[in-house]
Design an enzyme around this catalytic site. Structure first.
Site, PDB file in Angstrom:
ATOM      1  N   TYR A   1     -31.440  -7.354 -24.731  1.00 20.08           N
ATOM      2  CA  TYR A   1     -30.037  -7.402 -24.349  1.00 20.08           C
ATOM      3  C   TYR A   1     -29.095  -7.683 -25.521  1.00 20.08           C
ATOM      4  O   TYR A   1     -27.892  -7.461 -25.400  1.00 20.08           O
ATOM      5  CB  TYR A   1     -29.832  -8.436 -23.236  1.00 20.08           C
TER       6      TYR A   1
ATOM      7  N   LYS B   1     -45.641  -9.986 -21.642  1.00 20.78           N
ATOM      8  CA  LYS B   1     -46.571  -8.876 -21.893  1.00 20.78           C
ATOM      9  C   LYS B   1     -47.206  -9.176 -23.239  1.00 20.78           C
ATOM     10  O   LYS B   1     -47.035  -8.446 -24.229  1.00 20.78           O
ATOM     11  CB  LYS B   1     -45.767  -7.555 -21.885  1.00 20.78           C
TER      12      LYS B   1
ATOM     13  N   ASP C   1     -46.685  -6.465 -15.745  1.00 19.32           N
ATOM     14  CA  ASP C   1     -47.139  -5.370 -14.860  1.00 19.32           C
ATOM     15  C   ASP C   1     -47.953  -5.943 -13.693  1.00 19.32           C
ATOM     16  O   ASP C   1     -47.758  -5.572 -12.524  1.00 19.32           O
ATOM     17  CB  ASP C   1     -47.923  -4.290 -15.633  1.00 19.32           C
TER      18      ASP C   1
ATOM     19  N   ASP D   1     -34.835  -8.892 -15.457  1.00 16.26           N
ATOM     20  CA  ASP D   1     -33.937  -7.951 -14.768  1.00 16.26           C
ATOM     21  C   ASP D   1     -34.739  -7.107 -13.794  1.00 16.26           C
ATOM     22  O   ASP D   1     -34.375  -6.939 -12.626  1.00 16.26           O
ATOM     23  CB  ASP D   1     -33.239  -7.067 -15.802  1.00 16.26           C
TER      24      ASP D   1
HETATM   25  C1  IPM Z   1     -28.136  -7.507 -13.376  1.00 16.97           C
HETATM   26  C2  IPM Z   1     -27.659  -6.170 -13.895  1.00 16.97           C
HETATM   27  C3  IPM Z   1     -27.194  -6.321 -15.333  1.00 16.97           C
HETATM   28  C4  IPM Z   1     -28.398  -6.745 -16.154  1.00 16.97           C
HETATM   29  C5  IPM Z   1     -26.541  -5.054 -15.922  1.00 16.97           C
HETATM   30  C6  IPM Z   1     -25.452  -4.514 -15.059  1.00 16.97           C
HETATM   31  C7  IPM Z   1     -26.033  -5.317 -17.330  1.00 16.97           C
HETATM   32  O1  IPM Z   1     -28.632  -5.195 -13.753  1.00 16.97           O
HETATM   33  O2  IPM Z   1     -27.311  -8.451 -13.349  1.00 16.97           O
HETATM   34  O3  IPM Z   1     -29.287  -7.614 -12.989  1.00 16.97           O
HETATM   35  O4  IPM Z   1     -29.158  -5.893 -16.627  1.00 16.97           O
HETATM   36  O5  IPM Z   1     -28.567  -7.953 -16.346  1.00 16.97           O
HETATM   37 MN    MN Z   2     -30.399  -5.911 -12.687  1.00 17.39          MN
END
Ligand code: IPM
Ligand code: MN
Ligand code: NAD
Length: 368
Positions: free
Chosen positions: A136, A191, A225, A249
């Site tokens: 990120y 992982k 996984d 995520d």
């Molecule tokens: C979440 C979303 C966000 C992330 C995106 C929109 C940047 O998918 O809050 O889970 O990846 O964290």
């Molecule tokens: Mn998300």
């Protein structure tokens, strides 16, 4: 003391579900003695298209004057993917040092799970997702773009500092849950068999911190996984999961799906140190396919604002906020049996109808 809540409805169904969440708070604030103000902020796709700006550094600094932020969702088909998601959502998570993304995975009474023979006792865990590092960070770039030799990289950033504060928070959550009858177990999901550098930092930090300060918490490790497979086959094995940003995520969308769908999953982007406000939002996005139709399920947003009040109440020592947050959490679980036999996200109830159900449940509980 009056709580100051910044409200960013955002895009798509964001403003619709946030409106219901605020209606719910309004309905119990007075009887519970909660004093609060809300300030609507326009950030999102429309604001960007009008002004050419997503959110400026100065505007982010202004948010520090608030006790908490309630966010609907960002992202719209009218704006290139990533502009709003990175420029607003990720910028706020990073700049306000909201280093924990807390995402409970709990099947509420009456809510249908797609998992066969699983019930509320089986699907009841918490994901602690690291929220400021990993893929990120966006480090990397594209070279030789548009040629046959095009190269792009996006690096997985892991720091001992970032991992340790996240892991410590997760151990604390596991300990608090243990005091409430849960097993007292923390599973690291990574992982390590492939990501031998970043995974190593996570694995050693997890074990060192656990060995030094949390011997009462059982430590488990799963590859991501395998974790997906277990979440779909035996979710009852999880109590608390700690997971880096990207894997977090992905597994929390799976978590939302097994707990009844995107319309029901709540989350908090927490700055546990209180150096800046935390931000609360449904796990789902702006759902452009159903936006503007009063069809979105506001349960996730309502539950998120309940989490906001509990978290801010705890940090600020505001008992009324804490109480309101608890009551909202209970009311949500009191209305979900109304959905028995229906997929929550396609229940046939409108967004406003569901908001009203929660409000009526709160009113009934106050009388009863
Ligand atoms: C979440 C979303 C966000 C992330 C995106 C929109 C940047 O998918 O809050 O889970 O990846 O964290
Ligand atoms: Mn998300
Ligand atoms: P999404 O969560 O918006 O939608 C996925 C599916 O779930 C859609 O079919 C949608 O109709 C359904 N859904 C979502 N919320 C619902 C609700 N409350 N009630 C009923 N059904 C609901 O994910 P997506 O389609 O991948 O993304 C759409 C946009 O949202 C993109 O721009 C994406 O970047 C953004 N996004 C934002 C956030 C956020 O703000 N936190 C999170 C995820 C995605």
């Amino acid at each position: 003391m009056s709580l100051k809540i910044a409200v960013i409805g955002g895009d798509g169904v964001g403003p619709e579900v946030v409106r219901e969440a605020l209606r719910v708070v309004e309905s119990i604030a007075k009887p519970q003695g909660l004093s609060y103000t809300t300030t609507d902020l326009p950030y999102g796709g429309e604001h960007y298209l009008k002004t050419g700006e997503v959110i400026t550094d100065a505007q982010v600094q202004e948010l520090k004057a608030y006790d908490a932020i309630m966010l609907g969702a960002v992202g719209t088909p009218d704006v290139k993917p990533g502009v709003l998601e990175k420029g607003l959502l990720l910028k706020l998570r990073f700049d306000l040092d909201q280093y924990i993304n807390l995402r409970p995975v709990k099947l509420y009474p009456g809510v249908e799970t797609p998992l066969k023979d699983k019930g509320p006792d089986d699907i009841d865990f918490v994901c602690v997702r690291e929220n400021t590092e990993d893929l990120y960070c966006g480090n990397g770039g594209i070279a030789r773009k548009g040629t046959a030799q095009e190269i792009s990289t996006q690096e997985m950033i892991t720091t001992r500092f970032g991992v340790e504060r996240c892991v410590r928070y997760a151990f604390e959550i596991a300990r608090t849950r243990k005091a409430n009858g849960y097993p007292g177990q923390l599973t690291l999901v990574h992982k390590t068999n492939v990501l031998t550098h970043c995974g190593d930092t996570w694995f050693r930090t997890f074990n060192e911190v656990g060995e030094a300060d949390y011997k009462d918490i059982e430590r488990v490790y799963h590859h991501v996984d395998a974790c997906c497979m277990y979440m779909a086959t035996k979710p009852e094995i999880y109590d608390v999961i700690v997971v880096p940003n990207m894997f977090g995520d992905i597994i929390t969308d799976l978590g939302a799906a097994i707990a009844g769908g995107m319309g029901v999953a709540a989350s908090g982007n927490l700055n546990p140190d209180g150096t800046a406000p935390s931000m609360f939002e449904p796990v789902h996005g702006s759902a452009p396919d159903i936006a503007g139709q009063n069809k979105a399920n506001p349960i996730a947003a309502i539950d998120s604002i309940g989490l906001l009040l509990r978290e801010v109440g705890r940090i600020k020592g505001d008992d009324a906020a804490l109480k309101c947050g608890e009551k909202i959490g209970q009311a949500v679980q009191a209305v979900t049996p109304n959905f028995t036999g229906k997929q929550l996200d396609r229940s046939g109830y409108s967004c406003t109808e569901i908001g009203t159900m929660v409000i009526e449940s709160l009113a009934a509980a106050a009388v009863g």
